[in-house]
Write a protein that holds these residues in place. Structure first.
Motif, PDB file in Angstrom:
ATOM      1  N   ARG A 116       0.841  -1.201   0.000  1.00 16.86           N
ATOM      2  CA  ARG A 116       0.000   0.000   0.000  1.00 16.86           C
ATOM      3  C   ARG A 116       0.873   1.247   0.000  1.00 16.86           C
ATOM      4  O   ARG A 116       1.948   1.266   0.579  1.00 16.86           O
ATOM      5  N   ASP A 117       0.414   2.300  -0.644  1.00 19.48           N
ATOM      6  CA  ASP A 117       1.073   3.595  -0.569  1.00 19.48           C
ATOM      7  C   ASP A 117       0.680   4.260   0.741  1.00 19.48           C
ATOM      8  O   ASP A 117      -0.393   3.998   1.289  1.00 19.48           O
ATOM      9  N   VAL A 118       1.552   5.136   1.228  1.00 23.33           N
ATOM     10  CA  VAL A 118       1.311   5.841   2.485  1.00 23.33           C
ATOM     11  C   VAL A 118       1.518   7.330   2.243  1.00 23.33           C
ATOM     12  O   VAL A 118       2.516   7.729   1.640  1.00 23.33           O
ATOM     13  N   THR A 119       0.579   8.146   2.713  1.00 20.40           N
ATOM     14  CA  THR A 119       0.686   9.599   2.609  1.00 20.40           C
ATOM     15  C   THR A 119       0.933  10.169   3.997  1.00 20.40           C
ATOM     16  O   THR A 119       0.204   9.846   4.941  1.00 20.40           O
ATOM     17  N   ILE A 120       1.968  11.000   4.118  1.00 20.04           N
ATOM     18  CA  ILE A 120       2.249  11.646   5.399  1.00 20.04           C
ATOM     19  C   ILE A 120       2.506  13.136   5.182  1.00 20.04           C
ATOM     20  O   ILE A 120       2.908  13.557   4.102  1.00 20.04           O
ATOM     21  N   LEU A 121       2.271  13.897   6.227  1.00 13.15           N
ATOM     22  CA  LEU A 121       2.559  15.318   6.242  1.00 13.15           C
ATOM     23  C   LEU A 121       4.056  15.499   6.490  1.00 13.15           C
ATOM     24  O   LEU A 121       4.623  14.841   7.365  1.00 13.15           O
ATOM     25  N   VAL A 122       4.695  16.383   5.735  1.00 15.61           N
ATOM     26  CA  VAL A 122       6.116  16.664   5.934  1.00 15.61           C
ATOM     27  C   VAL A 122       6.278  17.398   7.262  1.00 15.61           C
ATOM     28  O   VAL A 122       5.562  18.358   7.541  1.00 15.61           O
ATOM     29  N   LYS A 123       7.227  16.929   8.080  1.00 14.28           N
ATOM     30  CA  LYS A 123       7.540  17.604   9.339  1.00 14.28           C
ATOM     31  C   LYS A 123       9.029  17.885   9.372  1.00 14.28           C
ATOM     32  O   LYS A 123       9.829  17.000   9.123  1.00 14.28           O
ATOM     33  N   GLY A 124       9.369  19.120   9.625  1.00 15.20           N
ATOM     34  CA  GLY A 124      10.767  19.518   9.698  1.00 15.20           C
ATOM     35  C   GLY A 124      11.174  20.347   8.496  1.00 15.20           C
ATOM     36  O   GLY A 124      10.488  20.386   7.474  1.00 15.20           O
ATOM     37  N   ASN A 125      12.303  21.013   8.645  1.00 14.85           N
ATOM     38  CA  ASN A 125      12.787  21.935   7.614  1.00 14.85           C
ATOM     39  C   ASN A 125      14.002  21.425   6.847  1.00 14.85           C
ATOM     40  O   ASN A 125      14.559  22.152   6.042  1.00 14.85           O
ATOM     41  N   SER A 126      14.406  20.204   7.069  1.00 18.07           N
ATOM     42  CA  SER A 126      15.641  19.717   6.456  1.00 18.07           C
ATOM     43  C   SER A 126      15.544  19.527   4.949  1.00 18.07           C
ATOM     44  O   SER A 126      16.564  19.408   4.287  1.00 18.07           O
ATOM     45  N   MET A 127      14.350  19.524   4.389  1.00 19.09           N
ATOM     46  CA  MET A 127      14.193  19.373   2.935  1.00 19.09           C
ATOM     47  C   MET A 127      13.725  20.668   2.265  1.00 19.09           C
ATOM     48  O   MET A 127      13.309  20.667   1.125  1.00 19.09           O
ATOM     49  N   ARG A 128      13.810  21.781   2.998  1.00 21.00           N
ATOM     50  CA  ARG A 128      13.467  23.070   2.409  1.00 21.00           C
ATOM     51  C   ARG A 128      14.443  23.412   1.313  1.00 21.00           C
ATOM     52  O   ARG A 128      15.595  23.037   1.408  1.00 21.00           O
ATOM     53  N   PRO A 129      14.062  24.120   0.318  1.00 23.79           N
ATOM     54  CA  PRO A 129      12.771  24.753   0.097  1.00 23.79           C
ATOM     55  C   PRO A 129      11.804  23.887  -0.720  1.00 23.79           C
ATOM     56  O   PRO A 129      10.663  24.278  -0.909  1.00 23.79           O
ATOM     57  N   LEU A 130      12.237  22.718  -1.181  1.00 23.28           N
ATOM     58  CA  LEU A 130      11.381  21.934  -2.074  1.00 23.28           C
ATOM     59  C   LEU A 130      10.249  21.219  -1.343  1.00 23.28           C
ATOM     60  O   LEU A 130       9.193  20.990  -1.926  1.00 23.28           O
ATOM     61  N   LEU A 131      10.482  20.851  -0.084  1.00 20.28           N
ATOM     62  CA  LEU A 131       9.415  20.279   0.746  1.00 20.28           C
ATOM     63  C   LEU A 131       9.274  21.159   1.976  1.00 20.28           C
ATOM     64  O   LEU A 131      10.259  21.454   2.651  1.00 20.28           O
ATOM     65  N   ARG A 132       8.037  21.549   2.283  1.00 22.83           N
ATOM     66  CA  ARG A 132       7.810  22.545   3.321  1.00 22.83           C
ATOM     67  C   ARG A 132       7.107  21.958   4.543  1.00 22.83           C
ATOM     68  O   ARG A 132       6.101  21.261   4.418  1.00 22.83           O
ATOM     69  N   ASP A 133       7.660  22.268   5.694  1.00 21.48           N
ATOM     70  CA  ASP A 133       7.181  21.791   6.992  1.00 21.48           C
ATOM     71  C   ASP A 133       5.702  22.058   7.199  1.00 21.48           C
ATOM     72  O   ASP A 133       5.243  23.189   7.056  1.00 21.48           O
ATOM     73  N   ARG A 134       4.969  20.979   7.496  1.00 22.18           N
ATOM     74  CA  ARG A 134       3.545  21.031   7.840  1.00 22.18           C
ATOM     75  C   ARG A 134       2.666  21.651   6.745  1.00 22.18           C
ATOM     76  O   ARG A 134       1.535  22.033   6.994  1.00 22.18           O
ATOM     77  N   ARG A 135       3.202  21.771   5.543  1.00 26.02           N
ATOM     78  CA  ARG A 135       2.409  22.288   4.423  1.00 26.02           C
ATOM     79  C   ARG A 135       2.253  21.242   3.329  1.00 26.02           C
ATOM     80  O   ARG A 135       1.178  21.044   2.800  1.00 26.02           O
ATOM     81  N   ASP A 136       3.362  20.608   2.981  1.00 24.87           N
ATOM     82  CA  ASP A 136       3.340  19.605   1.918  1.00 24.87           C
ATOM     83  C   ASP A 136       3.109  18.210   2.493  1.00 24.87           C
ATOM     84  O   ASP A 136       3.468  17.939   3.643  1.00 24.87           O
ATOM     85  N   LYS A 137       2.540  17.364   1.673  1.00 26.08           N
ATOM     86  CA  LYS A 137       2.405  15.944   2.005  1.00 26.08           C
ATOM     87  C   LYS A 137       3.193  15.170   0.969  1.00 26.08           C
ATOM     88  O   LYS A 137       3.407  15.645  -0.141  1.00 26.08           O
ATOM     89  N   VAL A 138       3.621  13.965   1.353  1.00 28.98           N
ATOM     90  CA  VAL A 138       4.303  13.096   0.398  1.00 28.98           C
ATOM     91  C   VAL A 138       3.595  11.747   0.362  1.00 28.98           C
ATOM     92  O   VAL A 138       3.075  11.278   1.376  1.00 28.98           O
TER      93      VAL A 138
END
Length: 147
Positions: free
Chosen positions: A20-42
């Motif tokens: 199964r695929d899993v969707t989670i909310l991004v937490k943390g700033n270590s992947m900024r600016p392409l992934l944004r804390d508590r805004r983007d999901k993966v």
């Protein structure tokens, strides 16, 4: 409701093992600016050895924690990861520590960005070809103006 990270990721690993695929909310700033804390999901999926390649974003275990960063180097069974927003720290793990491949990013607008797309590869390359010092300055400005 807040769930302990270890309990949460045990369930994530179980879902992935079931295919199964899993969707989670991004937490943390270590992947900024392409992934944004508590805004983007993966959206993550079970990975194959062929998925472990430079540039791929993957979920893995490192020193008792779960981390989602980009593959920056592969040396046989040893994989080196680094966050896009980290310019000093790398994580070194083995293939067996890797849990999942990030295949899709979902922006707050609901728009999906496929990690296999030309657009995503271009955005990633543009960020990563910048000198580390310039990336550090850009991230500092973004942090100050709260982007």
């Amino acid at each position: 409701m807040i769930v302990n990270n270890n309990l949460f990721f045990v369930e994530v690993e179980q879902f992935l093992a079931e295919g199964r695929d899993v969707t989670i909310l991004v937490k943390g700033n270590s992947m900024r600016p392409l992934l944004r804390d508590r805004r983007d999901k993966v959206i993550m999926c079970r990975h194959t050895d062929a998925d472990i390649k430079c540039g791929a974003i993957m979920l893995f275990r490192h020193n008792g924690t779960y981390v989602m960063h980009r593959v920056v180097r592969i040396d046989g069974d040893t994989i080196v990861f680094e966050g896009d927003g980290n310019y000093k720290r790398k994580e070194i793990v083995t293939r067996s520590d890797i849990i999942a491949l990030v295949k899709t990013i979902i922006r707050p607008s609901g728009r999906s960005v496929e990690c296999s797309s030309r657009r995503w590869h271009t955005m990633s390359r543009m960020w990563l070809i910048l000198p580390r010092e310039l990336r550090r300055i850009i991230l500092g400005v973004m942090r100050r103006i709260k982007i």
